[in-house]
Design an enzyme around this catalytic site. Structure first.
Site, PDB file in Angstrom:
ATOM      1  N   GLU A  93       0.819  -1.213   0.000  1.00 46.83           N
ATOM      2  CA  GLU A  93       0.000   0.000   0.000  1.00 46.83           C
ATOM      3  C   GLU A  93       0.852   1.262   0.000  1.00 46.83           C
ATOM      4  OE1 GLU A  93      -3.188  -2.077   3.044  1.00 46.83           O
ATOM      5  OE2 GLU A  93      -2.515  -0.035   3.419  1.00 46.83           O
ATOM      6  N   CYS A 106       3.384   8.355   1.181  1.00 44.08           N
ATOM      7  CA  CYS A 106       3.759   7.454   2.260  1.00 44.08           C
ATOM      8  C   CYS A 106       4.073   6.102   1.613  1.00 44.08           C
ATOM      9  CB  CYS A 106       2.611   7.352   3.257  1.00 44.08           C
ATOM     10  SG  CYS A 106       2.985   6.274   4.622  1.00 44.08           S
ATOM     11  N   CYS A 113       4.860  -6.937   7.665  1.00 38.98           N
ATOM     12  CA  CYS A 113       5.823  -6.469   8.652  1.00 38.98           C
ATOM     13  C   CYS A 113       5.940  -7.513   9.751  1.00 38.98           C
ATOM     14  CB  CYS A 113       5.357  -5.146   9.260  1.00 38.98           C
ATOM     15  SG  CYS A 113       6.575  -4.423  10.385  1.00 38.98           S
ATOM     16  N   CYS A 117       3.492  -4.759  16.018  1.00 39.17           N
ATOM     17  CA  CYS A 117       2.847  -3.729  16.855  1.00 39.17           C
ATOM     18  C   CYS A 117       1.337  -4.016  16.907  1.00 39.17           C
ATOM     19  CB  CYS A 117       3.085  -2.333  16.284  1.00 39.17           C
ATOM     20  SG  CYS A 117       4.834  -1.968  16.090  1.00 39.17           S
ATOM     21  N   CYS A 120      -1.485  -2.104  14.788  1.00 37.99           N
ATOM     22  CA  CYS A 120      -1.192  -1.882  13.370  1.00 37.99           C
ATOM     23  C   CYS A 120      -1.704  -3.030  12.497  1.00 37.99           C
ATOM     24  CB  CYS A 120       0.316  -1.741  13.207  1.00 37.99           C
ATOM     25  SG  CYS A 120       0.827  -1.678  11.496  1.00 37.99           S
ATOM     26  N   CYS A 334      -1.636   2.003   7.561  1.00 39.24           N
ATOM     27  CA  CYS A 334      -1.007   1.024   6.694  1.00 39.24           C
ATOM     28  C   CYS A 334      -1.495  -0.383   7.010  1.00 39.24           C
ATOM     29  CB  CYS A 334       0.510   1.111   6.797  1.00 39.24           C
ATOM     30  SG  CYS A 334       1.164   0.666   8.403  1.00 39.24           S
TER      31      CYS A 334
END
Ligand code: SF4
Length: 348
Positions: A93, A106, A113, A117, A120, A334
């Site tokens: 994205e 961005c 990832c 976190c 997220c 994101c």
């Protein structure tokens, strides 16, 4: 035969490769212009090269293609969110934001990832792979082409942890800022990290002039470890020691990002503790009203609490801004779009 990813090469490498192929070195500048000024997506677009030359180059090199899988335009503010499909079927994205000073993109640095976190959506989708420098550049070129605009600022704040893909990310910055390419000034680039401390030390050795942005999100280890697993490896104190050193070595202000999470990290006491921790660090604090993740348990703080938090920090002498909340109507955090799409694709 494994072909070389030509868009990830810098001018020097391209010149060496072209010379090795027995071509005059000016061809390198010509090809580089096509790739990075025009954003060519195939060798066929390079019309000032003969067909036989294009074939010869195509035999050795590849231009990785990506396509726009989905595009959402915010009706409230000028934000466009893209979901790109990469050459191997991965999704990433990017978010294009219009500010008074120009367009900021961005950029994602990884497909997924692994930092985990808890607030997220990228973490929810899991980690697939690192992106090549060319795949980060392609996000910019595609957005520019699609919207007929020029991107003037880059934030590496999309999907992925940039310092977990250190080599490719630093190469991407080199290419995006090169005069023969996009020529985006270093001061207009910012790299956001969740706090991979050894990489912050590695980075500062190169004295970068872009902005280092650190996702802090909590003033102490108890709160931070609850939402950011990386904190169990490098705690707040160790991270802030690296940031202090970074600011000293580079003479650049570190930007601290602080997502305001309702009833979690948003009290005046939290603000006071944060102020104490950051004392003496050349920095700027960015408060971010959290974009809610559908599956997550966290909600953004109400505006009055964000303002009260900001007041405490200002009174303590810190430069604070409350970031404009962009694209809440189009899932601008994101990972949200990718996650939705992966589910859709899996169900096809
Ligand atoms: S906030 Fe950043 S580092 Fe953390 S999981 Fe999401 S993309 Fe990764």
């Amino acid at each position: 035969m494994n072909k070389t990813d030509i868009k990830s090469m810098n001018m020097e490498e391209l010149r060496a490769a072209v010379t090795e192929m027995g071509l005059p070195s000016f061809r390198a500048a010509q090809i580089y212009r096509w790739l990075h000024k025009t954003g060519a997506e195939s060798f066929d677009e390079m019309t000032d090269l003969s067909l036989s030359l294009r074939e010869k180059i195509g035999y050795n090199f590849v231009i990785f293609s990506s396509s726009i899988e989905k595009k959402l335009i915010s009706e409230y503010n000028d934000t466009v969110k893209y979901l790109f499909r990469l050459h191997d079927g991965e999704f990433i994205e990017s978010v294009l934001m219009k500010y008074s000073y120009g367009y900021t993109l961005c950029v994602s640095s990884q497909a997924g990832c692994r930092m985990g976190c808890s607030f997220c959506a990228s973490a929810l989708g899991g980690f697939s792979r690192n992106l090549a420098a060319s795949e980060m550049l392609a996000q910019i070129y595609s957005a520019q082409r699609d919207m007929s605009i020029r991107v003037s600022h880059i934030v590496l704040m999309g999907m992925g942890e940039p310092l977990d893909n250190y080599e490719n990310v630093t190469r991407f910055i080199e290419l995006a800022s090169s005069e023969e390419g996009l020529n985006i000034g270093m001061r207009n680039i910012s790299l956001s990290t969740c706090g991979i401390v050894p990489k912050i030390y590695e980075l500062m050795k190169t004295k970068p002039q872009f902005t280092l942005s650190v996702s802090l999100h909590a003033p102490n280890d108890v709160l931070r470890s609850e939402i950011m697993p990386v904190n169990k490896k490098w705690g707040v104190e160790e991270l802030l020691r690296a940031c202090r050193e970074y600011a000293k070595v580079t003479s650049r202000r570190v930007s601290f990002e602080y997502a305001m999470i309702d009833s979690f990290n948003d009290t005046p006491e939290n603000a006071l503790e944060l102020a104490g921790r950051l004392r003496g660090i050349l920095c700027h604090i960015n408060l971010i009203p959290l974009n809610e993740v559908r599956e997550g348990e966290y909600k953004g703080s109400p505006r009055d609490r964000v303002d009260a938090f900001a007041r405490v920090l200002s009174e303590k002498g810190f430069a604070v801004t409350v970031r404009r909340r962009l694209g809440a109507d189009i899932n601008a955090s994101c990972g949200q779009l990718r996650r939705g799409n992966s589910a859709a694709v899996a169900g096809r």
